[in-house]
Design a protein around this motif. Sequence first.
Motif, PDB file in Angstrom:
ATOM      1  N   ASN A   1       0.843  -1.180   0.000  1.00  0.00           N
ATOM      2  CA  ASN A   1       0.000   0.000   0.000  1.00  0.00           C
ATOM      3  C   ASN A   1       0.882   1.235   0.000  1.00  0.00           C
ATOM      4  O   ASN A   1       1.647   1.459   0.925  1.00  0.00           O
ATOM      5  N   ARG A   2       0.769   2.050  -1.018  1.00  0.00           N
ATOM      6  CA  ARG A   2       1.616   3.239  -1.150  1.00  0.00           C
ATOM      7  C   ARG A   2       1.396   4.240  -0.033  1.00  0.00           C
ATOM      8  O   ARG A   2       2.326   4.889   0.421  1.00  0.00           O
ATOM      9  N   VAL A   3       0.161   4.388   0.399  1.00  0.00           N
ATOM     10  CA  VAL A   3      -0.123   5.330   1.479  1.00  0.00           C
ATOM     11  C   VAL A   3       0.588   4.886   2.748  1.00  0.00           C
ATOM     12  O   VAL A   3       1.249   5.674   3.415  1.00  0.00           O
ATOM     13  N   ARG A   4       0.483   3.623   3.086  1.00  0.00           N
ATOM     14  CA  ARG A   4       1.133   3.096   4.286  1.00  0.00           C
ATOM     15  C   ARG A   4       2.653   3.229   4.168  1.00  0.00           C
ATOM     16  O   ARG A   4       3.328   3.605   5.118  1.00  0.00           O
ATOM     17  N   ASN A   5       3.217   2.930   3.001  1.00  0.00           N
ATOM     18  CA  ASN A   5       4.659   3.053   2.807  1.00  0.00           C
ATOM     19  C   ASN A   5       5.122   4.492   2.955  1.00  0.00           C
ATOM     20  O   ASN A   5       6.175   4.753   3.533  1.00  0.00           O
ATOM     21  N   ALA A   6       4.355   5.441   2.447  1.00  0.00           N
ATOM     22  CA  ALA A   6       4.710   6.849   2.592  1.00  0.00           C
ATOM     23  C   ALA A   6       4.716   7.244   4.056  1.00  0.00           C
ATOM     24  O   ALA A   6       5.634   7.927   4.525  1.00  0.00           O
ATOM     25  N   THR A   7       3.723   6.791   4.795  1.00  0.00           N
ATOM     26  CA  THR A   7       3.633   7.102   6.220  1.00  0.00           C
ATOM     27  C   THR A   7       4.808   6.492   6.982  1.00  0.00           C
ATOM     28  O   THR A   7       5.412   7.151   7.831  1.00  0.00           O
ATOM     29  N   LEU A   8       5.139   5.262   6.678  1.00  0.00           N
ATOM     30  CA  LEU A   8       6.263   4.601   7.346  1.00  0.00           C
ATOM     31  C   LEU A   8       7.589   5.262   7.001  1.00  0.00           C
ATOM     32  O   LEU A   8       8.535   5.201   7.784  1.00  0.00           O
ATOM     33  N   SER A   9       7.680   5.902   5.856  1.00  0.00           N
ATOM     34  CA  SER A   9       8.900   6.586   5.430  1.00  0.00           C
ATOM     35  C   SER A   9       8.938   8.030   5.919  1.00  0.00           C
ATOM     36  O   SER A   9       9.783   8.808   5.500  1.00  0.00           O
ATOM     37  N   LEU A  11       6.931  10.390   5.246  1.00  0.00           N
ATOM     38  CA  LEU A  11       6.428  11.302   4.231  1.00  0.00           C
ATOM     39  C   LEU A  11       4.965  11.566   4.532  1.00  0.00           C
ATOM     40  O   LEU A  11       4.319  10.797   5.228  1.00  0.00           O
ATOM     41  N   GLN A  12       4.447  12.642   4.013  1.00  0.00           N
ATOM     42  CA  GLN A  12       3.019  12.886   4.166  1.00  0.00           C
ATOM     43  C   GLN A  12       2.286  12.280   2.987  1.00  0.00           C
ATOM     44  O   GLN A  12       2.788  12.274   1.868  1.00  0.00           O
ATOM     45  N   ALA A  13       1.099  11.771   3.264  1.00  0.00           N
ATOM     46  CA  ALA A  13       0.302  11.121   2.226  1.00  0.00           C
ATOM     47  C   ALA A  13      -0.959  11.930   1.975  1.00  0.00           C
ATOM     48  O   ALA A  13      -1.579  12.451   2.898  1.00  0.00           O
ATOM     49  N   GLY A  14      -1.331  12.021   0.703  1.00  0.00           N
ATOM     50  CA  GLY A  14      -2.534  12.747   0.334  1.00  0.00           C
ATOM     51  C   GLY A  14      -3.256  12.042  -0.795  1.00  0.00           C
ATOM     52  O   GLY A  14      -2.712  11.143  -1.440  1.00  0.00           O
ATOM     53  N   ALA A  15      -4.490  12.453  -0.999  1.00  0.00           N
ATOM     54  CA  ALA A  15      -5.301  11.922  -2.087  1.00  0.00           C
ATOM     55  C   ALA A  15      -6.102  13.067  -2.681  1.00  0.00           C
ATOM     56  O   ALA A  15      -6.375  14.066  -2.014  1.00  0.00           O
ATOM     57  N   VAL A  16      -6.475  12.904  -3.951  1.00  0.00           N
ATOM     58  CA  VAL A  16      -7.239  13.919  -4.661  1.00  0.00           C
ATOM     59  C   VAL A  16      -8.599  13.359  -5.047  1.00  0.00           C
ATOM     60  O   VAL A  16      -8.694  12.229  -5.527  1.00  0.00           O
ATOM     61  N   GLU A  32      -5.146   7.181   7.212  1.00  0.00           N
ATOM     62  CA  GLU A  32      -3.704   7.254   6.944  1.00  0.00           C
ATOM     63  C   GLU A  32      -3.307   8.505   6.170  1.00  0.00           C
ATOM     64  O   GLU A  32      -2.119   8.735   5.950  1.00  0.00           O
ATOM     65  N   LEU A  33      -4.276   9.311   5.762  1.00  0.00           N
ATOM     66  CA  LEU A  33      -3.985  10.479   4.943  1.00  0.00           C
ATOM     67  C   LEU A  33      -3.716  11.716   5.786  1.00  0.00           C
ATOM     68  O   LEU A  33      -4.371  11.960   6.794  1.00  0.00           O
ATOM     69  N   ASP A  34      -2.758  12.509   5.324  1.00  0.00           N
ATOM     70  CA  ASP A  34      -2.461  13.795   5.949  1.00  0.00           C
ATOM     71  C   ASP A  34      -3.259  14.916   5.302  1.00  0.00           C
ATOM     72  O   ASP A  34      -3.506  15.943   5.928  1.00  0.00           O
ATOM     73  N   MET A  35      -3.640  14.716   4.025  1.00  0.00           N
ATOM     74  CA  MET A  35      -4.375  15.747   3.305  1.00  0.00           C
ATOM     75  C   MET A  35      -5.271  15.105   2.252  1.00  0.00           C
ATOM     76  O   MET A  35      -4.901  14.100   1.652  1.00  0.00           O
ATOM     77  N   VAL A  36      -6.425  15.718   2.062  1.00  0.00           N
ATOM     78  CA  VAL A  36      -7.312  15.371   0.952  1.00  0.00           C
ATOM     79  C   VAL A  36      -7.531  16.645   0.153  1.00  0.00           C
ATOM     80  O   VAL A  36      -7.953  17.664   0.699  1.00  0.00           O
TER      81      VAL A  36
END
Length: 131
Positions: A1-9, A11-16, A32-36
Amino acid sequence: NRVRNATLSHLQAGAVLNPATPVGVLEDILPELDMVLVMSVNPGFGGQRFIEGTYAKLNRLQALCQAVGAHPLIEVDGGISAANIEDVARHGADVFVAGSAVFGSSDPVAEVQRLRSLAQSGIDTAEADAA
């Protein structure tokens, strides 16, 4: 899961969410998202009119955030101006993109100050209504 990997790294995760994309697609990843980012125009070019259905989408996003215990920043991009930024803020937006409103103004600095003031007024009203 890219969102989970970004969080573990760290990084901030977002979706549009484009105008035609339903809010429900975020249900499983929202915590798991930091921004929508909610697009309030169809992506592609500046100067488009704000899609009024964005208010309902923001309401649905707020309700889903509450249901799953998520607290992402909510950004709105497209057609943001002094005529609607206060209402957009009242419907839960925290971050605003106002390209044409700012750069089409005769005084961009003053317009940014005006937009900030109106956005803060909308945020304050939403917080008072929630209390």
